[in-house]
Scaffold this active site. Structure first.
Site, PDB file in Angstrom:
ATOM      1  N   PHE A 111       0.806  -1.226   0.000  1.00  0.00           N
ATOM      2  CA  PHE A 111       0.000   0.000   0.000  1.00  0.00           C
ATOM      3  C   PHE A 111       0.837   1.273   0.000  1.00  0.00           C
ATOM      4  O   PHE A 111       0.344   2.346  -0.355  1.00  0.00           O
ATOM      5  CB  PHE A 111      -0.973  -0.001   1.199  1.00  0.00           C
ATOM      6  N   LYS A 112       2.124   1.177   0.384  1.00  0.00           N
ATOM      7  CA  LYS A 112       2.917   2.405   0.448  1.00  0.00           C
ATOM      8  C   LYS A 112       3.066   3.072  -0.921  1.00  0.00           C
ATOM      9  O   LYS A 112       3.336   4.262  -1.013  1.00  0.00           O
ATOM     10  CB  LYS A 112       4.274   2.130   1.085  1.00  0.00           C
ATOM     11  N   ASP A 113       2.858   2.291  -1.981  1.00  0.00           N
ATOM     12  CA  ASP A 113       2.900   2.877  -3.325  1.00  0.00           C
ATOM     13  C   ASP A 113       1.862   3.987  -3.501  1.00  0.00           C
ATOM     14  O   ASP A 113       2.084   4.924  -4.262  1.00  0.00           O
ATOM     15  CB  ASP A 113       2.642   1.799  -4.380  1.00  0.00           C
ATOM     16  N   LEU A 116       3.547   7.030  -2.006  1.00  0.00           N
ATOM     17  CA  LEU A 116       4.874   7.361  -2.540  1.00  0.00           C
ATOM     18  C   LEU A 116       4.848   7.677  -4.029  1.00  0.00           C
ATOM     19  O   LEU A 116       5.607   8.528  -4.494  1.00  0.00           O
ATOM     20  CB  LEU A 116       5.854   6.231  -2.225  1.00  0.00           C
TER      21      LEU A 116
END
Ligand code: PLP
Length: 471
Positions: A111-113, A116
């Site tokens: 999920f950090k995409d 970011l």
């Protein structure tokens, strides 16, 4: 929109400067000076928007006049264009009222995409306007490096160098970083441990002449823009399930408190959120806090959900600030006591407010595996982090059966194949777009654990990409 520090002693900044600053100068975190709020009609008007368009609309009050709406929408479109699902954040139904919000269709399958991919483009846009260039340096044990690299690759005004401990990351994790051949990306395998890598990064930041010459920066999890970008998928899911007419509950596997904080921001903005449940692994400081006002640091234990192996949740300070009625002095005092004594003194009334806002439960490795098995039998393959979210959701189902419960599915099962295989007997395959990862060419420097060598490498890398600017 102006941003203030949770500790009250840093300058008040606009969106652009908050973005570039990351951490506030007083050690606190930036939060909006006031929460924007949408009426029911305004929420209703957002139904049916595509994911990038919705993100741009959610971000608009936070960005304010720093970026015009058309540019913001374009940046959001570009950020999510490379995702592997046309819905970007699809909802998958697990049973009659439980849903997985799949946040793992981005380039690194976690999920950090979401934050970011947008952050890299926001940085680039602001830097271009200022005619300036930065060098991002970071250390990774393998988990977070690829998301930062994917965020920065091919950005015109950003160079990035990521250090990892040689031979100590998994092959998939290394390849997700070293097969990115964009000229502005460099990987260094350091002859040492992850702690050595982190120390090298800290030493580069502490070397003031080098830091200024390279314009060093970091993409850390406390950047306000990361939290803001994550608000959008909670709105997307809730609107799809009938908000604002219907309430929706969320359950979120939690480490640094960034993801679930975005859910609570959505609630502050008036989204019809019934309840927020956070899931923890055996590193259960947040669950202990919610259960018994026990916010005490224990040693970090490795688990099957390594992205949640955290004791000090950096974003928690933003919640604490709200719980303390935005009293920056009291927040700073509590944080200082937490650092000094390993235990946060939270007044009883403040803790009671936290329990009204969040439910929590923790899950050990055995329970995590059992949940993966249970979901697999019902036809859904989940990674260990997602399974913890599901287990937490099951522990706190709202009594009203009309309220759907949405679990943030934070990683693709193929990212954690060993745990999934242990629970299901099957090794999940990488999505087709990553299937050739093992045969792609790699590029990676190998360097000793030596500050001078690393700094020389970073300087060469930055000079190669922007020779006139730095020379
Ligand atoms: C980072 C991460 C988490 C924890 O999210 P926080 O925002 O740190 O609470 C959970 N699951 C996965 C897969 C992650 O990468």
């Amino acid at each position: 929109m102006r941003y203030i520090s949770t500790r009250g002693l840093a300058p008040v900044l606009g969106f652009e400067d908050t973005l570039l600053a990351g951490l506030a100068a007083d050690g606190g975190l930036y939060v909006p000076e006031a929460w924007p709020s949408l009426t029911k009609d305004q929420w209703r008007a957002l139904r049916g928007l595509s994911y990038p368009e919705l993100t741009a609309r959610i971000l608009a009050p936070f960005v304010d006049d720093a970026i015009d709406p058309a540019t913001l929408t374009r940046l959001c479109r570009e950020a999510y264009a490379g995702f592997g699902h046309p819905a970007v954040a699809p909802l998958v139904q697990l049973d009659h009222r439980l849903f997985a919000l799949e946040l793992f269709h981005g380039p690194t399958l976690a999920f950090k995409d979401f934050a970011l991919q947008l952050l890299g483009r926001l940085f680039d846009h602001v830097l271009a306007r200022r005619g300036s260039r930065i060098t991002i340096v970071g250390a990774t044990s393998g988990d977070t490096g690829s998301a930062a690299i994917e965020a920065c690759r091919d950005r015109a005004n950003i160079d990035i160098v990521i250090l990892h401990p040689k031979g100590r990351t998994s092959a998939i994790q290394r390849r997700q970083m070293t097969t990115v051949l964009a000229p502005n990306v460099a990987n260094v395998a350091v002859e040492g441990t992850f702690d050595d890598c982190q120390d090298l990064v800290k030493a580069m930041f502490a070397d003031a002449p080098f830091r200024d010459e390279m314009r060093l920066s970091a993409v850390n999890s406390i950047n306000w823009a990361r939290v803001a970008a994550q608000i959008a998928y909670y709105a997307y899911a809730a609107l799809a399930l009938g908000a604002p007419e219907r309430q929706v509950a969320f359950a979120v596997p939690t480490g640094n408190f960034g993801n679930v904080l975005a859910a609570s921001a959505a609630r502050r903005m008036g989204l019809s959120v019934h309840s927020l449940t956070l899931g923890a692994n055996r590193n259960d400081i947040l669950a202990r806090f919610i259960a018994a006002n026990d916010m005490s640091i224990r040693t970090v234990e490795p688990s099957l959900s390594p992205s949640m192996d955290i004791q000090v949740s950096s974003n928690f300070e933003r919640l604490l600030f709200e719980l303390m009625d935005r009293d920056a002095g009291a927040t700073a005092k509590a944080m200082a006591a937490f650092r000094a004594e390993g235990r946060m003194p939270v007044p009883d009334a403040t803790w009671r407010r936290a329990t009204a806002l969040f439910r929590a439960s923790a899950c050990d490795d055995a329970a995590t595996l059992a949940e993966i098995t249970r979901l697999d039998r019902a036809g859904y393959l989940a990674d260990p982090h997602t399974a913890i979210g599901v287990a937490a959701a099951r522990a706190h189902m709202p009594p009203d059966p009309d309220i759907p419960v949405v679990v943030a599915a934070t990683a693709h099962p193929a990212k954690f194949p060993d745990a999934v295989a242990q629970a299901t007997g099957r090794r999940p395959a990488l999505p087709a777009r990553l299937a050739d990862l093992e045969t792609r060419p790699e590029r990676c420097a190998e360097l000793p654990n030596d500050l001078a060598s690393i700094e020389a490498f970073v300087r060469r890398h930055a000079l190669r990409n922007a020779p006139r600017e730095i020379a």
